[in-house]
Scaffold this active site. Structure first.
Site, PDB file in Angstrom:
ATOM      1  N   LYS A 307       0.866  -1.177   0.000  1.00  0.00           N
ATOM      2  CA  LYS A 307       0.000   0.000   0.000  1.00  0.00           C
ATOM      3  C   LYS A 307       0.908   1.234   0.000  1.00  0.00           C
ATOM      4  O   LYS A 307       1.664   1.452   0.945  1.00  0.00           O
ATOM      5  CB  LYS A 307      -0.899   0.006   1.239  1.00  0.00           C
ATOM      6  CG  LYS A 307      -1.902  -1.138   1.268  1.00  0.00           C
ATOM      7  CD  LYS A 307      -2.719  -1.116   2.558  1.00  0.00           C
ATOM      8  CE  LYS A 307      -3.642  -2.312   2.644  1.00  0.00           C
ATOM      9  NZ  LYS A 307      -4.732  -2.271   1.672  1.00  0.00           N
ATOM     10  N   ARG A 384      -9.306 -12.246   1.732  1.00  0.00           N
ATOM     11  CA  ARG A 384     -10.109 -13.333   1.173  1.00  0.00           C
ATOM     12  C   ARG A 384      -9.361 -14.663   1.216  1.00  0.00           C
ATOM     13  O   ARG A 384      -9.974 -15.727   1.279  1.00  0.00           O
ATOM     14  CB  ARG A 384     -10.532 -12.980  -0.254  1.00  0.00           C
ATOM     15  CG  ARG A 384      -9.415 -12.860  -1.252  1.00  0.00           C
ATOM     16  CD  ARG A 384      -9.806 -12.107  -2.514  1.00  0.00           C
ATOM     17  NE  ARG A 384     -10.002 -10.689  -2.262  1.00  0.00           N
ATOM     18  CZ  ARG A 384     -10.421  -9.818  -3.185  1.00  0.00           C
ATOM     19  NH1 ARG A 384     -10.679 -10.220  -4.410  1.00  0.00           N
ATOM     20  NH2 ARG A 384     -10.567  -8.545  -2.889  1.00  0.00           N
TER      21      ARG A 384
END
Length: 526
Positions: A307, A384
């Site tokens: 990020k 996920r």
């Protein structure tokens, strides 16, 4: 191991041990002018503020108060342009009466919304904090027009709002402030066991919201996966009559072939833990088995897809375990309430998503515990991957319904903004259950489509699937990915809480999700 110990005490920071003062709540029927205390707060709707041709209140409660107070309420509300909108308040100092201050607090236009009454409570708490009040009474100008059921829910929501509005997370401040508010009396909404039960329930709800806030607010150098596992043990120990804790370390997860989860955890100096809390009622048969699954990434760097940049939000990625926080708070709440007839499993795969030579790389293939192979095309879509093995584990427990909560996608924030969570499920019945629970709990959820045609974008050339699709519809493809790890016979619903879990303006956790989950679980209780 030495590195892990050093990291666990990074910066020498430990939270202050704060004993939170408890606010006592009571319901009474008494003439407002006879009440004695610091602040008498009157909740008013926009309709209550209507005046006649002589600028007098038409509402009988306000009319009586204003008449006995020499017209100061009508005068002050006109001068301050107070119209009864939600969040508005005007507080006036008095002398010669049993109460020191009187406040008009806006409810807004709705008289049936949990959110409106909770906001009313928070506004009253702010007024009490400003005046350093220790005793407050709350009344509604239009209480006579409410049904018994609505009076009960209004009292509960206001009480919850007052506790949450009073709370400040001072664990990491040098000189923490102590709240002054000690007692609150709810006037004119009834008395007896039913309202007392509702007020008791509001204590559990507000305690759960605060617990979620504290977990999410805790920085990653304090709240590691190991600390999260210890927290689970503490909850089970506190309510050992109905809760048990199973904590699996990396080796045990390896034995269960949780390659998807372990791939995420591989780069961190902090070892991962798979956490399973189980609630069973103290007596009677179990009619329904449920599972609550929470994403438990205690810090998300993004991995090799790091990020970066001003909008990456890496500085608040301690909140990536917001789903796990809700699940833990729900377990704690069930330990307190002890509902009958329902068995609930609370699950999270706790780890960090970091960067090292041992970490997963873009292009790597992970094998989940059901044998499906996942090509990792983005290491920043790690939640996920951890959830995949958690959902497989949940299905093996024989549960009938699963709800997972996860700070999963920025795409959901783009779609619904920062205040609304996205709901995804193939089951209309389960969607209806959870959305009704959210309405009662005072939280904003919106169902989005499970567009199956988008699954074609998640195909891999060499594995069963990739872990991210194209930019458009990212929240939907994330939900479709999770669906691959849920057995067909199990009803499943995914809640993307990426937006409402954290207030970026206040830089604080919101406690979102626990109110809805408590209502949903309790609806299944016999």
């Amino acid at each position: 191991m030495a590195n892990s110990v050093a990291m666990a005490t990074l910066g020498l920071t430990k939270p202050n041990q704060i004993q939170r003062p408890k606010i006592s709540f009571a319901a009474r029927e008494v003439d407002l002018l006879e009440w004695k205390g610091d602040i008498l707060a009157v909740g008013v709707t926009e309709k209550d503020m209507a005046r006649d041709q002589n600028s007098k209140f038409q509402n009988l409660v306000l009319q009586k108060l204003d008449s006995n107070l020499g017209g100061i309420l009508s005068k002050a509300s006109s001068e301050e342009d107070f119209s009864g909108k939600s969040g508005q308040s005007t507080v006036l100092r008095l002398s010669g009466l049993g109460f020191k201050r009187i406040g008009l607090v806006g409810v807004g236009s709705s008289v049936s919304s949990t959110i409106a009454y909770r906001t009313l409570g928070e506004t009253i708490a702010a007024a009490a904090k400003s005046a350093q009040a220790s005793s407050v009474a709350v009344a509604l100008a239009s209480a006579e027009g409410l049904s018994v059921e609505l009076k009960l829910s209004a009292a509960s929501a206001m009480a919850t709002g007052i506790v949450l509005g009073t709370f400040e997370d001072n664990r990491f401040k040098l000189e923490p402030k102590t709240p002054t508010l000690k007692s609150v009396e709810i006037l004119g909404l009834g008395t007896g066991p039913e309202i007392e039960k509702k007020l008791k329930y509001s204590e559990v709800v507000s305690s759960g919201v605060i617990f979620v806030k504290e977990l999410v607010n805790a920085p990653a150098n304090v709240l590691t996966p190991g600390v999260l596992a210890e927290e689970a043990k503490n909850i089970a120990s506190l309510y050992s009559d109905v809760l048990t804790a199973t904590i699996l370390d990396a080796e045990q997860c390896k034995e269960l072939k949780m390659g998807s989860f372990l791939g995420v955890a591989a780069a961190s100096a902090h070892p991962p833990y798979f956490i399973h809390l189980c609630y069973k009622p103290p007596s009677g048969s179990v009619k329904t088995k449920l599972a609550l699954v929470g994403k438990g990434i205690t810090f998300d760097s993004g991995g090799y897809n790091i990020k970066a940049g001003a909008n990456s939000a890496i500085e608040i990625m301690k909140n990536d375990m917001g789903g796990a926080a809700v699940v833990f708070a729900a377990a704690k709440a069930m330990g307190q309430i002890k509902p009958a007839g329902v068995e609930v499993h609370f699950l999270t795969a706790a780890c960090e998503n970091m960067i090292s030579g041992a970490g997963m790389r873009p292009g790597d293939i992970l094998t989940a515990s059901n044998g499906k192979r996942i090509e990792v095309n983005n290491t920043d879509a790690e939640g996920r991957l951890a959830l995949a093995d958690t959902l497989i584990y949940a299905c093996k427990l024989g549960v009938e319904k699963i709800v997972d909560l996860a700070t999963l996608t920025g795409a959901c924030i783009t779609a619904l903004g920062p205040s609304v969570a996205g709901v995804f499920t193939p089951s209309d019945d389960l969607a209806r259950e959870v959305l009704e629970a959210a309405e009662i709990g005072g939280e904003k959820l919106w169902r989005l489509p499970m567009e199956e045609s988008y699954w074609g974008t998640m195909k891999s050339g060499i594995a069963d699937m990739i872990n991210t699709g194209p930019r458009h519809g990212g929240a939907i493809t994330a939900a479709l990915f999770l669906k691959q790890f849920v057995d067909e016979g199990v009803e499943w619903l995914h809640i993307d809480i990426a937006g409402p879990v954290f207030d970026e303006k206040k830089k604080l956790a919101t406690g979102f999700g626990i109110s809805t989950m408590m209502e949903w679980v309790l609806k299944h209780s016999s």
